[in-house]
Design an enzyme around this catalytic site. Structure first.
Site, PDB file in Angstrom:
ATOM      1  N   CYS A 291       0.811  -1.219   0.000  1.00 47.66           N
ATOM      2  CA  CYS A 291       0.000   0.000   0.000  1.00 47.66           C
ATOM      3  C   CYS A 291       0.840   1.263   0.000  1.00 47.66           C
ATOM      4  O   CYS A 291       0.545   2.222  -0.719  1.00 47.66           O
ATOM      5  CB  CYS A 291      -0.981  -0.011   1.173  1.00 47.66           C
ATOM      6  SG  CYS A 291      -0.252   0.229   2.802  1.00 47.66           S
ATOM      7  N   HIS A 355      -2.666   1.511   6.970  1.00 50.62           N
ATOM      8  CA  HIS A 355      -2.938   1.498   5.533  1.00 50.62           C
ATOM      9  C   HIS A 355      -2.644   2.887   4.985  1.00 50.62           C
ATOM     10  O   HIS A 355      -2.882   3.890   5.666  1.00 50.62           O
ATOM     11  CB  HIS A 355      -4.378   1.098   5.240  1.00 50.62           C
ATOM     12  CG  HIS A 355      -4.705   1.056   3.782  1.00 50.62           C
ATOM     13  ND1 HIS A 355      -3.906   0.406   2.871  1.00 50.62           N
ATOM     14  CD2 HIS A 355      -5.715   1.609   3.064  1.00 50.62           C
ATOM     15  CE1 HIS A 355      -4.426   0.536   1.663  1.00 50.62           C
ATOM     16  NE2 HIS A 355      -5.516   1.273   1.750  1.00 50.62           N
ATOM     17  N   ASP A 378      -7.245   5.785  -3.555  1.00 56.45           N
ATOM     18  CA  ASP A 378      -6.476   4.656  -3.025  1.00 56.45           C
ATOM     19  C   ASP A 378      -6.106   3.730  -4.170  1.00 56.45           C
ATOM     20  O   ASP A 378      -6.972   3.201  -4.864  1.00 56.45           O
ATOM     21  CB  ASP A 378      -7.315   3.905  -1.979  1.00 56.45           C
ATOM     22  CG  ASP A 378      -6.497   2.899  -1.185  1.00 56.45           C
ATOM     23  OD1 ASP A 378      -5.336   2.632  -1.570  1.00 56.45           O
ATOM     24  OD2 ASP A 378      -7.008   2.378  -0.179  1.00 56.45           O
TER      25      ASP A 378
END
Length: 727
Positions: A291, A355, A378
């Site tokens: 991520c 995250h 994202d």
């Protein structure tokens, strides 16, 4: 004398560097090549000159400029600009059309000012110049300028949708090419240095390849909403695994520690080697990302295109797989955790230690007033949105307000930062088969961080900015609860989950003590504090266990487990402890050395059930980065990287990487095996290319130890500065 033959273009001067200084694009390497590329910001005037074969005659010569974008340029689609060179000033009043005006004539040289529309598609434009004689019926002569012209978003211009009123912030969110990404669990998070490198020569061409691979329509490339949504989709290539062969993203995500056929995510120093590999391969995906790597590359692409961007880290982050706005933990009747969600067996909820995603800045004319500004996108593949793994752009203000009806993916982001953790225990007497047990309303979204503008702290976290309040009201406050319940009321699945009443009148209080940091090689203890608030004794059955996990919450290895029954007397306190030694956990650690603590207990007399979990990280050493004193542009200088192996085992497959814009492209240094507890030191030579304050970042990876990093700030002298020092 009046000529009957049209002008012939002999040369075009684009004044690449002079225009770039006015357009805030001077840092792009493409401008400084032997054959420079023009890089402009849309809506802002730029100058060019045309040299003809003869003198320009104003009364009879007609010169027309055609700016073309994409395969089928069209004026009505906004992908073509056509205008005749005249002396008029009126073009300045229409910001949505191409404007061209003459600003000077010197014999056969014509000086021209051009302004692109403020909503122009972002990317590569081509220039054609047509010349003819007034009144002539002959086809015009056409000259094709043979170099690309880039148009970028313009956050300095108030008419652009990405305009940022506080220009000083653009020094960070557009122009800063080195930053930090916060990684690690809540108690030990740290800023991991990252080289965005958005001005590298490979980045803009890689962005264009990305859009082409996405088959993004030319007409959409001026809309920051559609552009950012495409970036979110294309930075990952997860959809390839679902049989979509036409879809080819930048990075392949992997979280299992097996990276032998690629680059371990922890080894990357920044985005440039990734985008360079993507570009050179013609768009083949790069192995491997996670991520924070996805987010680093997204920031690079956005900043290169002129879309203000920051990297955002959510500590204790929810992955809500079924839009329930809760993270649901299931246990059987004997209090053993179920490894799957019985209501969603193929895609269970999870909690990531942390995250990372991105915020991008733009107006949102598609939403009601007040929901512009920062928008979350994202690039990490978690859940699909309109058929692809992508997320956003989602108004951060909409997340804070719990307004889930707006585009895009607001429900998912609300859960990510503010879901409740709810436990469910198997109960044959319940109509739904489970009884709701205690929940935790404060576990998710402990802190949301980004890098503070204008600051870089190579040895600490003084450059950390807490932006939690931009995403949600203070945890546990009435406003925070109101926001979540507003979202629940508008989400059918969530309404059904939250309709099940929570347990009441519980008289035993449990508290799992947080562990913030443990140095690698040290023991630790899992501790639960218990208070009996009843006037009668309580018999409790408890289970404690510790295990290693990947940072996305996936279990790796059980380290130690204990269970038992005991009695807590009225108004008394008890403490449960599970001691874990170095030998218990050392060989069971996985990358990033994150541990998860779990506890569950049931009160025999009342059937009260409680469960909780916590994460912490086993801390590793950092790399000391040293550069010889007074480095000078163009002169070799020695860089030294050093650290101590903290493990009592040999490290194999050892690799150092280092890089720094203006100092060095990414360098990979393969290294010998490192003995147990050995102090390591490696030297290398680099040649600085740019003077001023620079930053260098280093990583170390091995089979047994990864995510060892370090950085340093250094002032590079140019040759004139060196002469002054010597005098």
């Amino acid at each position: 004398m009046v000529s009957t033959e049209p002008l012939i273009v002999e040369e075009v001067f684009m004044y690449e560097k002079q225009n770039a200084k006015l357009h805030n694009t001077y840092n792009f390497e493409l401008i400084h090549l032997d054959e420079p590329t023009s890089i402009f910001r849309r809506g802002q005037p730029f100058n060019l000159a045309i040299r003809f074969n003869r003198d320009y005659i104003d009364d009879t010569d007609v010169v027309r400029l055609l700016f073309n974008f994409g395969l089928s340029p069209n004026v009505f689609r906004g992908t073509q600009g056509v205008d005749i060179v005249t002396k008029r000033d009126s073009y300045l009043t229409d910001l949505e059309a191409w404007g061209v005006r003459m600003i000077g004539v010197s014999e056969n040289d014509l000086s021209i000012e051009v302004r692109s529309p403020v909503d122009s598609p972002v990317g590569v434009w081509q220039l054609n110049i047509e010349t003819t004689i007034a009144g002539s019926k002959e086809p015009p002569k056409t000259y094709q300028y043979d170099r690309d012209i880039y148009l970028l978003f313009n956050p300095w211009l108030k008419e652009d949708l990405v305009y940022m009123e506080d220009e000083t912030l653009l020094d960070e969110y557009i122009l800063n090419d080195v930053g930090k990404i916060w990684v690690g669990p809540h108690g030990s998070t740290r800023g991991r240095e990252w080289i965005f490198g958005q001005f590298d020569a490979c980045v803009l061409p890689a962005c264009m390849l990305l859009f082409d691979k996405a088959e993004m329509k030319s007409i959409q490339r001026g809309d920051p909403v559609k552009v950012s949504r495409t970036i979110s989709k294309m930075v990952n290539c997860y959809n390839i695994q679902n049989g979509d062969e036409a879809f080819n993203g930048v990075l392949f995500g992997r979280w299992d520690g097996e990276y032998e056929d690629g680059t371990a995510p922890a080894a990357w120093t920044g985005s440039v080697p990734i985008l360079e590999q993507y570009l050179e391969s013609g768009g083949e995906y790069v192995k491997y990302g996670q991520c924070w790597v996805f987010a680093g590359v997204v920031a690079t692409i956005c900043r290169a295109l002129g879309l203000p961007s920051r990297v955002v880290t959510n500590l204790v982050s929810a992955h809500d797989a079924n839009s329930s706005l809760s993270i649901d933990r299931y246990y059987d009747a004997d209090m053993k955790p179920l490894e799957y969600d019985p209501n969603n067996p193929t895609n269970s909820d999870s909690i990531w230690n942390y995250h990372v995603w991105n915020d991008v800045w733009m107006a949102r004319p598609d939403l009601p007033k007040g929901y512009g500004g920062w928008q979350a996108i994202d690039g990490t593949p978690q859940e699909t949105s309109d058929g692809y793994y992508r997320c956003g752009p989602c108004s951060v203000e909409a997340v804070r307000q719990g307004v889930v009806g707006f585009n895009y993916d607001v429900t998912f982001l609300v859960a990510t930062v503010n879901a409740d953790v709810i436990g469910w225990k198997e109960d044959p007497n319940s109509a739904i088969g489970y009884t709701r047990i205690n929940g935790d309303t404060k576990h998710i979204g402990r802190m949301i961080l980004t890098k503070a503008p204008w600051i870089f702290d190579p040895n600490g976290d003084k450059d950390r900015e807490d932006i939690t309040s931009q995403y949600k009201a203070p945890e546990g406050s009435g406003d925070e609860r109101l926001t979540l319940y507003r979202a629940v009321r508008s989400t059918p699945t969530a309404k059904r989950f939250f309709a099940v009443p929570a347990p009441e009148n519980e008289d035993i209080e449990f508290k799992l003590v947080d562990l913030e940091r443990v140095n690698i090689g040290d023991p630790f203890t899992v501790t639960v504090n218990i208070t009996n608030k009843a006037t009668e004794k309580r018999t409790i059955r408890a289970i404690l266990w510790a295990g290693s996990v990947y940072y996305n919450g996936v279990k790796a290895n059980l380290v130690k487990r204990a269970e038992g029954n005991f009695v807590v007397h009225p108004n008394a306190n008890e403490q449960l402890r599970l001691k874990v030694t170095v030998d218990d956990y050392l060989d069971k650690l996985v990358e990033y050395s994150i541990m998860k603590l779990n506890a569950i207990a049931t009160v025999q007399e009342t059937n009260q059930t409680w469960a909780d979990e916590d994460d912490f990280q086993v801390i590793k050493p950092t790399i000391t980065v040293e550069i010889a004193e007074d480095p000078v542009v163009g002169k070799p200088v020695k860089i030294t990287l050093s650290f101590k192996n903290p493990l009592k085992i040999t490290l194999t497959n050892c690799v150092f990487n280092y890089a720094g814009p203006g100092l060095s492209k990414n360098k990979m240094l393969k290294f010998r095996d490192v003995a147990p507890l050995e102090s390591v030191r490696v030297e290398h030579e680099l040649v600085p290319q740019k003077s001023g304050a620079q930053k260098i970042i280093a990583t170390f990876t091995s089979k047994q130890l990864v995510d060892v990093t370090g950085s340093a700030a250094v002032d590079v002298l140019d040759e004139e500065d060196e002469e002054e020092v010597e005098e």
